[in-house]
Scaffold this motif. Structure first.
Motif, PDB file in Angstrom:
ATOM      1  N   ASP A  67     -57.142 -30.568 -12.861  1.00 13.87           N
ATOM      2  CA  ASP A  67     -55.848 -30.891 -13.472  1.00 13.87           C
ATOM      3  C   ASP A  67     -55.549 -30.007 -14.677  1.00 13.87           C
ATOM      4  N   LEU A  68     -56.430 -29.029 -14.957  1.00 18.36           N
ATOM      5  CA  LEU A  68     -56.263 -28.169 -16.119  1.00 18.36           C
ATOM      6  C   LEU A  68     -55.364 -26.980 -15.813  1.00 18.36           C
ATOM      7  N   ASN A  69     -55.592 -26.354 -14.675  1.00 15.40           N
ATOM      8  CA  ASN A  69     -54.882 -25.124 -14.336  1.00 15.40           C
ATOM      9  C   ASN A  69     -54.852 -24.987 -12.824  1.00 15.40           C
ATOM     10  N   PRO A  70     -53.749 -24.517 -12.262  1.00 13.70           N
ATOM     11  CA  PRO A  70     -53.675 -24.381 -10.800  1.00 13.70           C
ATOM     12  C   PRO A  70     -54.792 -23.531 -10.204  1.00 13.70           C
ATOM     13  N   VAL A  71     -55.312 -22.573 -10.962  1.00 10.49           N
ATOM     14  CA  VAL A  71     -56.358 -21.717 -10.405  1.00 10.49           C
ATOM     15  C   VAL A  71     -57.652 -22.501 -10.159  1.00 10.49           C
ATOM     16  N   ASN A  72     -57.854 -23.583 -10.894  1.00  7.11           N
ATOM     17  CA  ASN A  72     -59.032 -24.431 -10.684  1.00  7.11           C
ATOM     18  C   ASN A  72     -58.823 -25.440  -9.574  1.00  7.11           C
ATOM     19  N   ASP A  73     -57.580 -25.695  -9.214  1.00  8.31           N
ATOM     20  CA  ASP A  73     -57.248 -26.810  -8.324  1.00  8.31           C
ATOM     21  C   ASP A  73     -57.235 -26.349  -6.871  1.00  8.31           C
ATOM     22  N   LYS A  74     -58.232 -26.795  -6.108  1.00  8.61           N
ATOM     23  CA  LYS A  74     -58.309 -26.438  -4.692  1.00  8.61           C
ATOM     24  C   LYS A  74     -57.612 -27.457  -3.801  1.00  8.61           C
ATOM     25  N   THR A  75     -57.092 -28.536  -4.384  1.00 12.78           N
ATOM     26  CA  THR A  75     -56.363 -29.556  -3.615  1.00 12.78           C
ATOM     27  C   THR A  75     -55.058 -29.886  -4.329  1.00 12.78           C
ATOM     28  N   PRO A  76     -54.112 -28.960  -4.373  1.00  9.54           N
ATOM     29  CA  PRO A  76     -52.881 -29.180  -5.152  1.00  9.54           C
ATOM     30  C   PRO A  76     -52.028 -30.324  -4.632  1.00  9.54           C
ATOM     31  N   GLY A  77     -52.219 -30.747  -3.388  1.00  5.27           N
ATOM     32  CA  GLY A  77     -51.416 -31.840  -2.853  1.00  5.27           C
ATOM     33  C   GLY A  77     -52.058 -33.199  -2.975  1.00  5.27           C
ATOM     34  N   LYS A  78     -53.033 -33.351  -3.846  1.00  4.78           N
ATOM     35  CA  LYS A  78     -53.806 -34.601  -3.916  1.00  4.78           C
ATOM     36  C   LYS A  78     -52.997 -35.781  -4.432  1.00  4.78           C
ATOM     37  N   GLY A  79     -51.968 -35.541  -5.235  1.00  4.85           N
ATOM     38  CA  GLY A  79     -51.119 -36.628  -5.731  1.00  4.85           C
ATOM     39  C   GLY A  79     -51.911 -37.692  -6.466  1.00  4.85           C
ATOM     40  N   LEU A  80     -51.759 -38.947  -6.041  1.00  4.26           N
ATOM     41  CA  LEU A  80     -52.392 -40.071  -6.722  1.00  4.26           C
ATOM     42  C   LEU A  80     -53.909 -40.074  -6.587  1.00  4.26           C
ATOM     43  N   LEU A  81     -54.439 -39.285  -5.663  1.00  7.29           N
ATOM     44  CA  LEU A  81     -55.895 -39.259  -5.485  1.00  7.29           C
ATOM     45  C   LEU A  81     -56.604 -38.639  -6.686  1.00  7.29           C
ATOM     46  N   GLY A  82     -55.848 -37.992  -7.554  1.00  3.57           N
ATOM     47  CA  GLY A  82     -56.440 -37.431  -8.766  1.00  3.57           C
ATOM     48  C   GLY A  82     -56.291 -38.335  -9.968  1.00  3.57           C
ATOM     49  N   PHE A  83     -56.066 -39.624  -9.741  1.00  2.00           N
ATOM     50  CA  PHE A  83     -55.777 -40.548 -10.847  1.00  2.00           C
ATOM     51  C   PHE A  83     -56.920 -40.634 -11.854  1.00  2.00           C
ATOM     52  N   TYR A  84     -58.139 -40.408 -11.419  1.00  2.00           N
ATOM     53  CA  TYR A  84     -59.303 -40.667 -12.266  1.00  2.00           C
ATOM     54  C   TYR A  84     -59.721 -39.448 -13.097  1.00  2.00           C
ATOM     55  N   LEU A  85     -59.091 -38.294 -12.898  1.00  2.00           N
ATOM     56  CA  LEU A  85     -59.566 -37.065 -13.521  1.00  2.00           C
ATOM     57  C   LEU A  85     -59.555 -37.171 -15.044  1.00  2.00           C
ATOM     58  N   PHE A  86     -60.543 -36.579 -15.664  1.00  3.73           N
ATOM     59  CA  PHE A  86     -60.696 -36.656 -17.118  1.00  3.73           C
ATOM     60  C   PHE A  86     -61.262 -35.329 -17.614  1.00  3.73           C
ATOM     61  N   SER A  87     -61.229 -35.151 -18.928  1.00  2.00           N
ATOM     62  CA  SER A  87     -61.767 -33.930 -19.521  1.00  2.00           C
ATOM     63  C   SER A  87     -63.282 -33.926 -19.382  1.00  2.00           C
ATOM     64  N   TRP A  88     -63.798 -32.977 -18.628  1.00  2.00           N
ATOM     65  CA  TRP A  88     -65.236 -32.929 -18.376  1.00  2.00           C
ATOM     66  C   TRP A  88     -65.974 -32.574 -19.665  1.00  2.00           C
ATOM     67  N   PRO A  89     -67.021 -33.346 -20.027  1.00  3.01           N
ATOM     68  CA  PRO A  89     -67.714 -33.109 -21.308  1.00  3.01           C
ATOM     69  C   PRO A  89     -68.687 -31.935 -21.227  1.00  3.01           C
ATOM     70  N   THR A  90     -69.156 -31.509 -22.380  1.00  5.20           N
ATOM     71  CA  THR A  90     -70.158 -30.445 -22.447  1.00  5.20           C
ATOM     72  C   THR A  90     -71.552 -30.985 -22.754  1.00  5.20           C
ATOM     73  N   GLY A  91     -71.691 -32.276 -22.855  1.00  4.35           N
ATOM     74  CA  GLY A  91     -73.002 -32.839 -23.134  1.00  4.35           C
ATOM     75  C   GLY A  91     -73.219 -34.132 -22.365  1.00  4.35           C
ATOM     76  N   PRO A  92     -74.471 -34.392 -22.008  1.00  2.00           N
ATOM     77  CA  PRO A  92     -75.627 -33.508 -22.207  1.00  2.00           C
ATOM     78  C   PRO A  92     -75.514 -32.231 -21.377  1.00  2.00           C
ATOM     79  N   HIS A  93     -76.198 -31.188 -21.814  1.00  7.27           N
ATOM     80  CA  HIS A  93     -76.000 -29.873 -21.199  1.00  7.27           C
ATOM     81  C   HIS A  93     -76.468 -29.830 -19.753  1.00  7.27           C
ATOM     82  N   TRP A  94     -77.301 -30.804 -19.350  1.00  3.67           N
ATOM     83  CA  TRP A  94     -77.817 -30.863 -17.975  1.00  3.67           C
ATOM     84  C   TRP A  94     -77.015 -31.828 -17.104  1.00  3.67           C
ATOM     85  N   LEU A  95     -75.840 -32.252 -17.569  1.00  2.48           N
ATOM     86  CA  LEU A  95     -75.094 -33.302 -16.865  1.00  2.48           C
ATOM     87  C   LEU A  95     -74.756 -32.900 -15.428  1.00  2.48           C
ATOM     88  N   TYR A  96     -74.166 -31.726 -15.235  1.00  6.48           N
ATOM     89  CA  TYR A  96     -73.796 -31.338 -13.875  1.00  6.48           C
ATOM     90  C   TYR A  96     -75.032 -31.083 -13.019  1.00  6.48           C
TER      91      TYR A  96
END
Length: 426
Positions: A67-96
């Motif tokens: 939801d940050l930039n179209p270049v990151n979005d591989k599903t631009p037609g998701k509509g309401l399915l993106g309701f839960y998106l949030f700013s991804w944190p940087t900590g803990p550094h091993w989260l992903y």
């Protein structure tokens, strides 16, 4: 005397001369292992495992910041399915590294359980009539979505892990929408069947009620139901041992034989850790990264062009961060050294609270040659334009002359062979 009537008996036909049974006939299925309790045990395991898969899958999607930039979005037609998106944190550094490692490992381990569960209920898939009531029709529809969605998600996921892109279209798009179709069937089926499964696990099939999953005419048993469950568990354990190590360095990685990032690390030296794309694969040449290379930094202060020597002359910072990829593999923490994105944002005209940054690579084709990072990622002091790793200059395959490294970000957002940084509202 009364006349005796002769009773004429019909001869019993041998099995070879009888009309063949069809899958819709309950007598077609004769395994003595099938039963309500066997299926309930598998169902409860899948309930926990598939719930974890869905949650970690959604987290992985959020980590890409669609939801940050179209270049990151591989599903631009998701509509309401993106309701839960949030700013991804940087900590803990091993989260992903943790969430995606769990997602892929649990998915692999659940394969024997899923196949056993489908095998245990397959007679119901052929039962006639297709629907006896509205409730039964709802159950059959949910079963169709559940089985179809599960097979689709597992198949595309396993192919992605193996880097075999045989499906028509983008993995991200197909896997994302497939997950929501699967969820619809999964939730409906769970609501309908969970109370019954819990009751069977606690008390067994009630007296006087038929076990509708058990074969009416079973063959002689060659394996008990506990033995069958043990076989399923052994299969899952084998997959765990031969795949989970791709997320660890050392001996565990060497026994991860079923994954592309298993086995030994690629050679000796400070840059000898896993990669996905080589410089040659994306047609990066020495001429692209040689003396003529310049980093372009854009912002309110204008446009700056910095050589690698000028970047090395700036204040250098270090951060111990892993590389973690959507395929589930990761490295241990590598010691990166370079210029903070925060400091480059100050040069671009944002000395206090820099916004996000749009990153472009020398790579001319393929996905994620461009990526956007959030403001919180730029502001984290561990987010670097890395020039060195583990005390040595970056190798060409690790992004020489400069690459992005951000804590807790998916590997594809840690852009290699960086050419341009544009700071500003995204």
């Amino acid at each position: 005397m009364p006349e005796r009537r002769r009773i004429r008996t019909l001869p019993v036909l041998p099995d070879s001369l009888r009309a063949p049974r069809t899958p819709a006939d309950p007598g077609f299925w004769r395994s003595p292992v099938r039963g309500a309790r066997f299926t309930a045990v598998l169902g409860v395991v899948l309930l926990a495992g598939l719930t974890l898969l869905f949650v970690t899958g959604l987290l992985s999607y959020a980590a890409y910041n669609p939801d940050l930039n179209p270049v990151n979005d591989k599903t631009p037609g998701k509509g309401l399915l993106g309701f839960y998106l949030f700013s991804w944190p940087t900590g803990p550094h091993w989260l992903y590294r943790l969430t995606q490692g769990l997602h892929v490992t649990v998915g692999i381990v659940l394969v024997p359980v899923l196949l056993a569960k489908l095998w245990s209920v397959i007679p119901r898939l052929f039962a006639l009539p297709p629907a006896r009531s509205v409730g039964h029709a709802l159950e059959r529809i949910s079963l169709l979505l559940l089985v179809g969605g599960a097979l689709f998600e597992f198949l595309t996921g396993l192919l992605n892990i193996q880097l075999d892109y045989l499906f028509p279209g983008s993995f991200y798009t197909l896997h994302f929408y497939g997950a929501w179709v699967f969820l619809a069937g999964f939730v409906t089926h769970t609501v309908l069947k969970l109370p019954q499964a819990v009751r069977v696990l606690r008390n067994g099939v009630p007296r006087g009620e038929p076990d509708t999953l058990a074969a009416p005419d079973p063959l002689p048993a060659t394996l008990s139901r506990r033995g069958a469950l043990a076989m399923v568990g052994a299969g899952s354990l084998l997959l765990l041992v031969t795949s989970a190590g791709r997320s660890f360095d050392g001996p565990l990685r060497r026994i991860a034989l079923l994954t592309p990032r298993g086995g030994t690390d690629p050679g000796p030296g400070p840059n000898a850790f896993q990669i996905n794309k080589t410089a040659a694969a994306v047609r990066i040449t020495p001429a692209d990264t040689g003396e003529r290379w310049r980093l372009t930094v854009r912002g309110p202060a204008g446009e700056l062009r910095l050589s690698r020597a000028e970047l090395l002359a700036m204040e250098q910072h270090s951060a111990a961060l892993p590389i973690a990829c959507v395929e589930g593999w990761s490295t241990s923490d590598q010691l990166w050294r370079g210029v903070r994105l925060f400091d480059l944002a100050a040069l671009a005209g944002y000395p206090d609270r820099p916004p996000g940054v749009f990153v472009e690579s020398l790579q001319r084709g393929g996905s994620f040659r461009k990526a956007a990072l959030r403001d919180n990622q730029v502001r984290d002091g561990r987010s670097l334009l890395a020039l060195e790793v583990n005390g040595a200059p970056l190798s060409p395959d690790h992004g020489y002359p400069a690459r992005i490294i951000v804590p807790a970000a998916p590997g594809v957002l840690n852009t290699k062979w960086v050419e341009t940084l544009t700071f500003g509202e995204l």
